[in-house]
Design a protein around this motif. Structure first.
Motif, PDB file in Angstrom:
ATOM      1  N   LYS A 261      -4.959   1.847  -5.874  1.00  0.00           N
ATOM      2  CA  LYS A 261      -3.678   1.214  -5.531  1.00  0.00           C
ATOM      3  C   LYS A 261      -2.886   0.859  -6.791  1.00  0.00           C
ATOM      4  O   LYS A 261      -1.663   0.837  -6.789  1.00  0.00           O
ATOM      5  CB  LYS A 261      -3.929  -0.068  -4.719  1.00  0.00           C
ATOM      6  CG  LYS A 261      -4.394   0.183  -3.295  1.00  0.00           C
ATOM      7  CD  LYS A 261      -3.241   0.521  -2.401  1.00  0.00           C
ATOM      8  CE  LYS A 261      -3.676   0.668  -0.947  1.00  0.00           C
ATOM      9  NZ  LYS A 261      -2.612   1.285  -0.123  1.00  0.00           N
TER      10      LYS A 261
ATOM     11  N   PRO B  44       0.810  -2.382  -6.578  1.00  0.00           N
ATOM     12  CA  PRO B  44       0.252  -1.776  -5.363  1.00  0.00           C
ATOM     13  C   PRO B  44       1.281  -1.749  -4.217  1.00  0.00           C
ATOM     14  O   PRO B  44       2.141  -2.637  -4.127  1.00  0.00           O
ATOM     15  CB  PRO B  44      -0.922  -2.701  -5.019  1.00  0.00           C
ATOM     16  CG  PRO B  44      -1.293  -3.342  -6.310  1.00  0.00           C
ATOM     17  CD  PRO B  44      -0.021  -3.500  -7.061  1.00  0.00           C
TER      18      PRO B  44
ATOM     19  N   LEU C 237      -4.077  -5.995  -1.485  1.00  0.00           N
ATOM     20  CA  LEU C 237      -5.407  -5.519  -1.868  1.00  0.00           C
ATOM     21  C   LEU C 237      -6.463  -6.288  -1.074  1.00  0.00           C
ATOM     22  O   LEU C 237      -6.601  -7.504  -1.228  1.00  0.00           O
ATOM     23  CB  LEU C 237      -5.629  -5.722  -3.369  1.00  0.00           C
ATOM     24  CG  LEU C 237      -4.661  -5.005  -4.322  1.00  0.00           C
ATOM     25  CD1 LEU C 237      -5.061  -5.273  -5.773  1.00  0.00           C
ATOM     26  CD2 LEU C 237      -4.624  -3.500  -4.039  1.00  0.00           C
TER      27      LEU C 237
END
Ligand SMILES: O=C(O)C1=C[C@@H](OP(=O)(O)O)[C@@H](O)[C@H](O)C1
Ligand SMILES: C=C(OP(=O)(O)O)C(=O)O
Length: 427
Positions: free
Chosen positions: A58, A82, A86
């Motif tokens: 990511k 990202p 996450l």
């Protein structure tokens, strides 16, 4: 999932230790930040380490996973923001280290995880990042995940308490070389779990970072620079090996565990001294360990200040040993997947074992096991540690699937050694 363990015969054989979870996290994350390509050999493929892999992807790293080999194209010190939150599942190491990595991205990164991970302390790290130019907050303002990080790591001087988690220190160190000014990180108070920081510095240097610790100042000095990609071999995991070695210690036999370097920086290699002190015979090779035992152990004094993950293993060994086992120096075991001092005390008591809970450990009187069922509280290390009791007296462990977090081959390995385990439909 329920794991049913029946009293098992003495164990003879040779196995490979599973790869180190801690070294896999470090080499994956640092390779992902590096300039160029890295190849990791023998990486641990488990739920925790895959959480780091997915997060690094990511952040923009290209990671190709093959059996026994991961090829990683790094982001040359510039992780992208990202495109989504996450989810670091159950992995505290991923959460802590990647919080500082997020400080290298341009915009906002949100880090979260499962219910257990969202109970893990983070505030000391967030406070220590602020002087370095990173604004990071706990979304519920309770010092716990979800964490929101705004990029902006410039570097400079900061300090942090060393008594909660060494992962906070590893986190700042790993991001340090990629800051403009480098980092000077002073450690305040007790410095627990220090071997993990030694492992961090080891991997940083192998990927070409310049980092030194001044013991008089209690300060790490990290030079600005870059990580350069390389080949990296992951060594075996002493924490996971503790269950295999412990199995022989409690049922008897002779077992060689390969890929455990005698000069490893892993703090959990102290399990060898503890097993020897409890009555087992240990042969230390250059890259393997052999244990012999008649299955009879006696109690021991164990200071787990630098090896907190051994608490469940040593607590269970103490329950199966003659006499008293005293575990101390490990208050920080309360901040793991569970409060392990509390959960190990609870489950050993459920089995009729006399246990006294202390603030920083436990006192266990080895005794006849009276119960036949325990609960893992979703903690992988309780599943694997309490399995040792099952091998000696028979036991059912509820919510046992957690072992996949760090040692997916755990059941298969024990079955291969003749242990009698059955996975229940659900329990
Ligand atoms: O840095 C690491 O790889 C780890 C550090 C330790 O945590 P603390 O430093 O919080 O004790 C340990 O419990 C964990 O399993 C792995
Ligand atoms: C606490 C552990 O790991 P983490 O901090 O990565 O969740 C562990 O493996 O016991």
């Amino acid at each position: 999932m329920e794991l049913k363990i029946r009293k098992s015969p003495m164990i003879y054989g040779t196995v490979d230790a599973p790869p180190s979870k801690s070294y896999t996290h470090r080499s994956t994350i640092i390779a992902s930040l590096a300039k160029g390509t890295s190849t990791l050999y023998n990486p641990l493929e488990a739920e925790d380490t895959l959480a780091s892999v997915h997060a690094c992807q990511k952040f923009g790293a290209q990671i190709k996973k093959e059996k026994g080999k991961w090829t990683i194209e790094g982001v040359n010190g510039r992780p992208s923001t990202p495109d989504n939150v996450l989810d670091l599942k159950n992995s505290g190491t991923s959460l802590r280290i990647l919080t500082s990595v997020a400080g290298l991205a341009e915009h906002y990164t949100i880090l979260t995880g499962d219910k257990s991970l969202r109970s893990r302390p983070m505030q000391d790290l967030l406070d220590a990042l602020k002087p370095l130019g990173v604004k990071a907050i706990s979304s519920r303002m309770n010092g716990k995940p979800p964490i929101i990080v705004k990029g902006g790591l410039v570097g400079g001087k900061t300090s942090i308490a060393g008594g909660v988690s060494s992962q906070f220190i590893s986190s700042i160190l790993i991001a340090g070389p990629l800051s403009k000014d480098g980092v000077q990180l002073k450690i305040q108070g007790d410095f627990i779990s220090k071997p993990y920081v030694d492992m961090t510095v080891d991997v940083m240097r192998k990927f070409n970072a310049r980092v030194e610790f001044n013991p008089e100042e209690r300060t790490f000095h990290v030079e600005p620079g870059e990580y350069t990609g390389r080949d990296y071999q992951v060594e075996g995991d002493y924490s996971s090996a503790s269950y295999l070695l412990g199995a022989v210690a409690v049922v008897g036999g002779k077992l060689t565990v390969k890929n455990l370097p005698g000069d490893s920086r892993q703090g959990d290699r102290i399990i060898l001294d503890l097993l020897e002190g409890m009555g087992a015979t240990i042969h230390r090779g250059e890259d393997m360990v052999t244990i012999e035992s008649d299955g009879r152990l006696h109690g021991i004094e164990a200071d787990l200040h630098d090896s907190p993950d051994l608490l469940p293993t040593v607590a269970v060994l103490g329950a199966l040993a003659d006499g008293t086992t005293r575990i101390s120096g490990v208050k920080h075991a309360r901040f793991k997947e569970t409060d392990r001092i509390k959960t190990c005390t609870m489950e050993l008591s459920r089995l009729g074992v006399p246990v006294e809970e202390k603030e920083d450990g436990m006192i266990i009187k080895g005794d006849k096991i009276k119960g036949d069922t325990v609960y893992s509280h979703g903690d992988h290390r309780l599943v694997m540690a309490f399995t040792l009791i099952g091998l000696k007296t028979g036991l059912k462990i509820k919510d046992a699937e957690a072992y996949k977090v760090s040692f997916p081959g755990f059941i298969k390995t024990l079955l291969g050694l003749g242990c009698k385990l059955e996975v229940g439909e659900n329990g």
